[in-house]
Motif scaffolding. Sequence first.
Motif: not given
Length: 173
Positions: A21-26, A78-81
Amino acid sequence: MSGNSSNIVLVGPMGSGKTSVGRRLACSLKRDFFDSDFEIVARTGVAIEHIFDVEGEQGFRKRETQMLADLCEIKNIIIATGGGIVINLKNREMLKHDNFVVYLSSTIEQLLKRTINSKSRPLLEQSSNREKIIRDLVSKRESLYQEVADVVIDTTDKKLYVIINEIKKVVSA
């Protein structure tokens, strides 16, 4: 959301879709993307499993806190933790400070399905009963995810673009 310079941080259990999600959202929001676990691997030069083997979970959590602090210094990203980021009080305080936190939740069945073939999740490797481990982790961390979240998005059985659109609606509101 408080200004366009706030970071969007994705939290949730392993397998909830934070990295995808993070990669695509960014890409969609034209922002840089950072995955805290990937950044730890890049900085140390070793796999997370190796850090767990050598330093234990406590050593890894210390590195995770430092990485979160470093990433929070960068603006408009955008950060994915990692799934366990919320267990440390200092991390929860950092997450709530000038970040927009999205909790990606999912059913246990969905999390199990998404992590079934994974070989790089040290907490899952400790037992043959992956479902019990996931259930226990979610049970222990659910209230912490809720505590830091500005919004909760259920990712169960949803396509990536649907999740992205839900987040974008909330962020632009």
